[in-house]
Scaffold this active site. Structure first.
Site, PDB file in Angstrom:
ATOM      1  N   LYS A 181      -4.700  -2.235  14.357  1.00  0.00           N
ATOM      2  CA  LYS A 181      -4.029  -1.190  15.120  1.00  0.00           C
ATOM      3  C   LYS A 181      -4.589  -1.151  16.541  1.00  0.00           C
ATOM      4  CE  LYS A 181      -2.962   1.692  11.093  1.00  0.00           C
ATOM      5  NZ  LYS A 181      -3.661   0.974  10.025  1.00  0.00           N
TER       6      LYS A 181
ATOM      7  N   GLU B 222       0.823  -1.212   0.000  1.00  0.00           N
ATOM      8  CA  GLU B 222       0.000   0.000   0.000  1.00  0.00           C
ATOM      9  C   GLU B 222       0.854   1.259   0.000  1.00  0.00           C
ATOM     10  OE1 GLU B 222      -0.474   1.934   3.140  1.00  0.00           O
ATOM     11  OE2 GLU B 222      -0.322   0.447   4.744  1.00  0.00           O
TER      12      GLU B 222
END
Length: 317
Positions: free
Chosen positions: A163, A28
């Site tokens: 996360k 990404e």
């Protein structure tokens, strides 16, 4: 209908690898423009590509540049995204048609990278950590598009878990509802980005890249839609102590709430705030887990490529 090909640009190296059935790993670009400052962002992106190559696969960094869905960036294009930084739009599924129409740049999130990788025929994608269900989502409904994409798009995502600024329990529940298998590489506990512990558990422990590749190939053979999530703990020497980082995250979340920060601005704010609170140690941890994930993703891609090749030979016989 494959009208998307009018917007898709695949580099010669990546296209040649795909045509030859060689292993390719998508990467990404949000980490380049939104993950860290220049020139560290460019250096990290180039190192990730190098690590993929060292582990036997071809890197394919994904971004939207000048409205084109690019698969396999040049050093100049990576530098362009790094220098432009936060001025590059953070692009998810909803942003793709607008950026393509307007001829603008976009740093692709997990969701957008999965979509473009699938367009190109790439099955394995390496990132840092996925988005998920945000804390307080029972009232805000703040849920990352990454989870919906995992439910729809046939790409395996290798990450260091969700996360740790998220609600990890609700994130796992959401993935279960969507039928997304969550695998732990050599662990049963869900890693939480900066730390190897979370108190939550994955669906299955997998002990080798070959075992993971085999599971994904079986999913492909069965024709089941959607992707698969591989969680890879941050290397022990770079891991942060669970209670310490949890306390720092709580501190950052509290400040974000006080400032009224919401939506897609939340994650960049929290990550930057945690970096400040931890005197930069969280940034180094972030870089190292990205490198670790790239190596594992390349190893899985190599195994998957070999299995697909063997399967095609058997079919030909």
């Amino acid at each position: 209908m494959e009208n998307f090909k009018n917007y898709l640009e695949i580099s010669a190296e990546v296209q040649q690898a795909l045509d030859a059935g060689q292993p390719v790993v998508a990467l990404e670009s949000t980490i380049i423009s939104h993950g860290m400052p220049y020139p560290q962002n460019v250096e990290t992106a180039l190192n990730v590509e190098k690590i993929v190559r060292q582990n036997g696969a071809i890197p394919a960094t994904v971004a939207i540049i000048g409205g084109k869905l690019k698969v396999g960036l040049s050093k100049q294009e990576i530098t362009h995204l790094g220098k432009k930084g936060l001025d590059v739009i953070k692009a998810s599924r909803r942003d793709m048609p607008i950026l393509a129409t307007k001829g603008e740049d976009g740093a692709t999130t997990v969701a957008a990278t999965m979509i473009i990788a699938a367009f190109a025929g790439i099955s394995i994608f390496s990132t840092g950590g996925i988005g998920g269900v945000h804390r307080g989502a029972e009232t805000t409904m703040d849920i990352s598009a990454d989870l919906e994409e995992l439910a729809m798009t046939p790409v395996m995502v290798v990450c260091a878990g969700a996360k740790s600024i998220l609600d990890l329990g609700l994130t796992l529940e959401y993935l279960e509802t969507k039928g997304v298998a969550v695998l732990g590489y050599q662990t049963k506990e869900l890693p939480a980005f900066y730390t190897r512990e979370s108190g939550y558990y994955v669906d299955y422990r997998m002990d080798s890249p070959a075992e993971i590749a085999s599971a994904f190939k079986t999913k492909q053979d069965l024709g089941l839609k959607g992707g698969m999530l591989v969680t890879n703990p941050i290397p022990q020497q770079y891991a942060m102590e669970h209670d310490y980082i949890t306390a720092k995250i709580e501190e950052a979340v509290k400040e974000a709430n006080q400032l009224g920060i919401k939506g897609k601005e939340t994650t960049p704010f929290l990550l930057d705030k945690i970096k400040q609170i931890t005197s930069g140690t969280s940034l180094e941890a972030n870089i190292q887990l990205v490198y670790n994930n790239a190596a594992l993703a390349a190893q899985i891609a190599v195994q998957l490529s070999q299995m697909q090749h063997a399967s095609s030979l058997t079919f030909d016989l």
